[in-house]
Write an enzyme that holds these catalytic residues in place. Structure first.
Site, PDB file in Angstrom:
ATOM      1  CB  CYS A  50      -0.947   0.010   1.198  1.00  0.00           C
ATOM      2  SG  CYS A  50      -0.115  -0.088   2.791  1.00  0.00           S
ATOM      3  N   PRO A 113       6.913  -4.049  11.361  1.00  0.00           N
ATOM      4  CG  PRO A 113       5.852  -5.630  12.731  1.00  0.00           C
ATOM      5  CD  PRO A 113       6.014  -4.143  12.523  1.00  0.00           C
ATOM      6  CD  GLN A 114       2.476  -4.265  10.175  1.00  0.00           C
ATOM      7  OE1 GLN A 114       3.531  -3.655  10.369  1.00  0.00           O
ATOM      8  NE2 GLN A 114       1.405  -4.082  10.911  1.00  0.00           N
ATOM      9  CB  ALA A 188      -8.963 -11.001   7.910  1.00  0.00           C
TER      10      ALA A 188
END
Length: 418
Positions: A50, A113-114, A188
């Site tokens: 994103c 961390p994503q 989710a």
């Protein structure tokens, strides 16, 4: 050849541009082989999140314009629209950037961390379609290792600063005490799971989770104690929601202007706080113009995030030092790779000469020749052949002192001991 990273991110392009360049996993599998098929590109990988879309390529020097031109052609976009937002980093700068991205140092939320998981997914796709080779393999392994070292050795990920945290803080500013509020979470993934965790810590009244896959929705509700609903139920439940936070992969908005307008009308003036974390966007932009509607995108959350990153500044300095150290390691490895082909050729030539002399010596031994004489003859013949080319070149450059000095050093000639 050069290692190149080209792309744009939240630092260089608004969401309106970034969403035009979004790829999902299936699209990556189609696009990567086409990028890698360009003459002069040996390896490639595409990172699409994103907050960024980046092309990682190992390619011939002088072809730096090809990746961005391919991207514009593939997505049917005007290259002049992309260029003002694009950065192009080569070699050392490309390596340092990759390590910073993997460690979260280039993220909207420093240290989050994503991005590491997203980088691993991009790398996995490149491996699956066969576009990642020796250099991208090494670069990604170093990025993963660097991230692990930084998280172990520094406190880069300790402060509670994230997009999810910022969204929760904004919800509290708009609605105050959330004990009697209802939230609708769409998606989710990691970010929405974090949102659910933060909202549950505010003792929010009710949370609904909508996602394409119910099993994944249930994983989120385990975190926050909410209920799952279908994506098709969103119009019905939207009127109940005081807070709507969405982050799913979609080409068309999940929440349209008409649906939002009808829901707000049924709420009789009670405001809805919308947070659109999707790229491409999940909520129609015009929803933000409705009365009693507060719409924030991921770019709008920058201000809140940036105001909370002071606690990470010291850790960031330590992390940057680790990145610099690991960048130097990669560049040293790369130097060795560039010379290896010449070393291998030179070694093969020497082995060919050696094998020929061994065969001659074996033939003499089979005839019954004296063993010592055969071995000494073989040694002399082999040493003469091995040094023939180097000595010829020394003679050729005898009047060029600088070249001669380097050659003596490279060949390890010990002049003083003779």
């Amino acid at each position: 050849m050069s290692l190149l990273v080209q792309g744009l991110s939240h630092k260089t392009a608004p969401i309106q541009i970034r969403e035009l360049l979004s790829f999902d996993s299936n699209e990556l599998k189609k696009a990567l082989p086409q990028l890698n098929a360009i003459d002069g590109i040996d390896e490639s990988m595409i990172v699409s999140t994103c907050n960024r879309t980046e092309l990682y390529c190992k390619l011939d020097t002088g072809l730096e314009e090809k990746p961005i031109r391919w991207l514009a052609y593939y997505l049917n976009l005007d290259i002049d629209t992309l260029k003002p937002h694009f950065y192009s980093l080569s070699n050392e700068y490309a390596v340092r950037h990759a390590l910073r991205v993997g460690s979260g140092l280039d993220s909207l939320v420093v240290g989050e961390p994503q991005i590491l998981g997203q980088l691993k997914k991009a790398y996995k796709v490149a491996l699956e379609v066969g576009t990642a080779g020796k250099f991208i393999n090494k670069l990604m392994q170093d990025a993963f290792t660097t991230s692990k070292i930084i998280r172990t050795k520094t406190e880069i990920g300790q402060s509670p600063v994230s997009v999810a945290f910022a969204a929760t803080k904004l919800a509290q500013q708009i609605h105050g005490d959330l004990a009697n509020s209802t939230a609708l979470i769409v998606g989710a993934g990691q970010t929405t799971t974090l949102v659910a965790r933060h909202l549950s810590q505010t003792n929010i009244g009710k949370i609904y989770v909508a996602n394409r896959t119910r099993t994944k929705s249930e994983l989120v509700t385990k975190v926050c104690g909410g209920d799952t609903i279908e994506l098709t139920d969103i119009p019905k439940f939207l009127q109940l929601a005081d807070i709507v936070i969405s982050s799913v992969t979609t080409r068309k908005p999940i929440i349209s202007l008409d649906i939002a307008k009808l829901s707000i009308k049924k709420r009789k003036g009670r405001p809805i706080f919308f947070v659109d974390l999707g790229v491409p966007r999940n909520i129609e932009e015009s929803v933000g113009s409705l009365e009693s509607s507060f719409l924030y995108t991921i770019d709008d959350l920058k201000i809140i995030v940036e105001s909370n990153i002071g606690a990470r500044s010291a850790a960031s300095i330590e992390a940057e030092e680790i990145v610099n150290f690991k960048t130097s390691d990669f560049l040293e490895w790369e130097k060795i790779q560039s010379i290896n082909q010449f070393i291998n050729c030179y070694r093969a030539q020497a082995e060919d000469l050696s094998n020929k002399e061994i065969e001659i010596a074996l033939k003499e031994l089979r005839k019954g020749s004296d063993v010592e004489k055969v071995i000494r003859t073989m040694g002399k013949r082999l040493s003469r052949k091995l040094i023939h080319t180097p000595t010829s070149k020394l003679k050729e450059y005898a009047d060029e002192a600088e070249v001669l000095s380097k050659a003596i050093d490279i060949l390890g000639i010990d002049v003083e001991s003779r």
